[in-house]
Design an enzyme around this catalytic site. Structure first.
Site, PDB file in Angstrom:
ATOM      1  N   ASN A   9       0.884  -1.174   0.000  1.00 54.42           N
ATOM      2  CA  ASN A   9       0.000   0.000   0.000  1.00 54.42           C
ATOM      3  C   ASN A   9       0.916   1.216   0.000  1.00 54.42           C
ATOM      4  OD1 ASN A   9      -1.750   2.075   0.511  1.00 54.42           O
ATOM      5  ND2 ASN A   9      -2.243   1.445   2.611  1.00 54.42           N
ATOM      6  N   LYS A  11       0.263   4.252  -0.301  1.00 56.50           N
ATOM      7  CA  LYS A  11      -0.330   5.490   0.250  1.00 56.50           C
ATOM      8  C   LYS A  11      -0.005   6.658  -0.688  1.00 56.50           C
ATOM      9  CE  LYS A  11      -0.140   3.418   4.766  1.00 56.50           C
ATOM     10  NZ  LYS A  11      -0.127   3.579   6.196  1.00 56.50           N
ATOM     11  N   HIS A  93      -9.544   1.662   4.582  1.00 59.33           N
ATOM     12  CA  HIS A  93      -8.289   1.828   5.306  1.00 59.33           C
ATOM     13  C   HIS A  93      -8.523   2.796   6.474  1.00 59.33           C
ATOM     14  CE1 HIS A  93      -4.222   2.949   6.339  1.00 59.33           C
ATOM     15  NE2 HIS A  93      -3.843   1.819   5.770  1.00 59.33           N
ATOM     16  N   GLU A  95      -6.918   5.154   7.585  1.00 54.48           N
ATOM     17  CA  GLU A  95      -6.674   6.570   7.283  1.00 54.48           C
ATOM     18  C   GLU A  95      -7.876   7.198   6.587  1.00 54.48           C
ATOM     19  OE1 GLU A  95      -2.940   5.873   5.332  1.00 54.48           O
ATOM     20  OE2 GLU A  95      -2.076   5.325   7.268  1.00 54.48           O
ATOM     21  N   GLU A 164      -5.826  -4.445  10.470  1.00 54.74           N
ATOM     22  CA  GLU A 164      -4.797  -3.433  10.655  1.00 54.74           C
ATOM     23  C   GLU A 164      -5.073  -2.634  11.921  1.00 54.74           C
ATOM     24  OE1 GLU A 164      -2.690  -2.546   6.667  1.00 54.74           O
ATOM     25  OE2 GLU A 164      -4.240  -1.063   6.996  1.00 54.74           O
ATOM     26  N   GLY A 170       2.261   2.489  10.755  1.00 54.02           N
ATOM     27  CA  GLY A 170       3.255   3.550  10.591  1.00 54.02           C
ATOM     28  C   GLY A 170       3.928   3.965  11.893  1.00 54.02           C
ATOM     29  N   SER A 208       3.071  -1.948  10.449  1.00 59.55           N
ATOM     30  CA  SER A 208       4.510  -2.046  10.731  1.00 59.55           C
ATOM     31  C   SER A 208       5.102  -3.428  10.446  1.00 59.55           C
ATOM     32  CB  SER A 208       4.809  -1.610  12.160  1.00 59.55           C
ATOM     33  OG  SER A 208       4.442  -0.237  12.343  1.00 59.55           O
TER      34      SER A 208
END
Ligand code: PGA
Length: 246
Positions: A9, A11, A93, A95, A164, A170, A208
């Site tokens: 991904n 991003k 996701h 985010e 996730e 991250g 991560s």
């Protein structure tokens, strides 16, 4: 035995030059034993399609509109993505849930539109640190997945699920293999209750994942591969993670 799947991904990272180098590094490391894909920013999908067309590496998007077509400025439809050869569309996701206020139902609608056009939705679920500490992990991921299961109905068996944990994305703070496996087992059981395909469905872990922790995560019985953020931007790291899925 489920074949493992590793998806990058990217991003909102990359440039045409950097992407070409990254994809060349991945292509040069073939063959892989696992299935491999990259989900790239919309504007780079056409480039990725050209670079990867003659390979077994798949490509996809990081989002998709829930609408078929029409006056939806700024959105990209599943049909358009399919025309560019996309195999996957990440939906939900964390985010997007956090920064774009995507609800469980919107995520489910996106997954449905994706499937309707032959894209495999990679449906992300995961709890925040606050929710984990309040003992709500199971309830949160079940609620998120349940919306998608109900909306997809008999097609639910065709999605890929990605667990996730938000606190691991991250941050360099990975869920332990045991923590991840515990949630994957909950998700598998939920899928089992909803579809006859649960045993063959892939549940990826994301958050991560790095070359040095991938193998132990992927060795867990219900972890079928990974959704990789930061480490997907460097060919050597991404390739090492794909090998770990081996
Ligand atoms: P990360 O991101 O690997 O950088 O933690 C994973 C993801 O957000 O999909």
């Amino acid at each position: 035995m489920r074949k493992k799947l590793v998806v990058g991904n990217w991003k909102m990272h990359g440039s045409r030059a950097a992407n070409a180098e990254l994809l060349a590094g991945i292509l040069g490391a073939r063959p892989f034993t696992c299935d491999v894909g990259v989900c790239v920013p919309f504007v780079y999908i056409a480039d990725a399609a050209v670079s990867l067309a003659a390979s077994d590496i798949r490509w996809g998007s990081q989002d998709v509109s829930p609408h078929e077509q029409g006056a939806y400025t700024g959105e990209v439809s599943a049909k358009m993505l399919r025309e560019l050869g996309c195999r996957y569309a990440i939906v939900g996701h964390s985010e997007r849930r956090a920064f774009h206020q995507e609800s469980d139902q919107l995520v489910a609608d996106k997954a449905k539109t994706a499937l309707g056009h032959g894209l495999t939705p990679i449906v992300c679920v995961g709890e925040t640190l606050e929710q984990r500490e309040a003992g709500q992990t199971e309830a949160v991921v079940k609620r998120q997945l349940s919306a998608v299961i109900h909306t997809l109905g008999h097609c639910a068996g065709e999605m890929v699920v990605a667990y996730e944990p938000v606190w691991a994305i991250g941050t360099g703070r990975t869920a332990t293999p045991e923590q991840a496996q515990a949630v994957h087992a909950v998700l598998r059981a939920q899928l089992q209750a909803a579809t006859s395909h649960a045993e063959t469905m892939k549940i990826l872990y994301g958050g991560s994942v790095k070359p040095d922790n991938a193998a132990t995560l992927f060795s867990q019985p219900d972890i079928d591969g990974g959704l990789i953020g930061g480490a997907a931007l460097k060919a050597t790291d991404f390739v090492a993670i794909c090998r770990a899925a081996g």
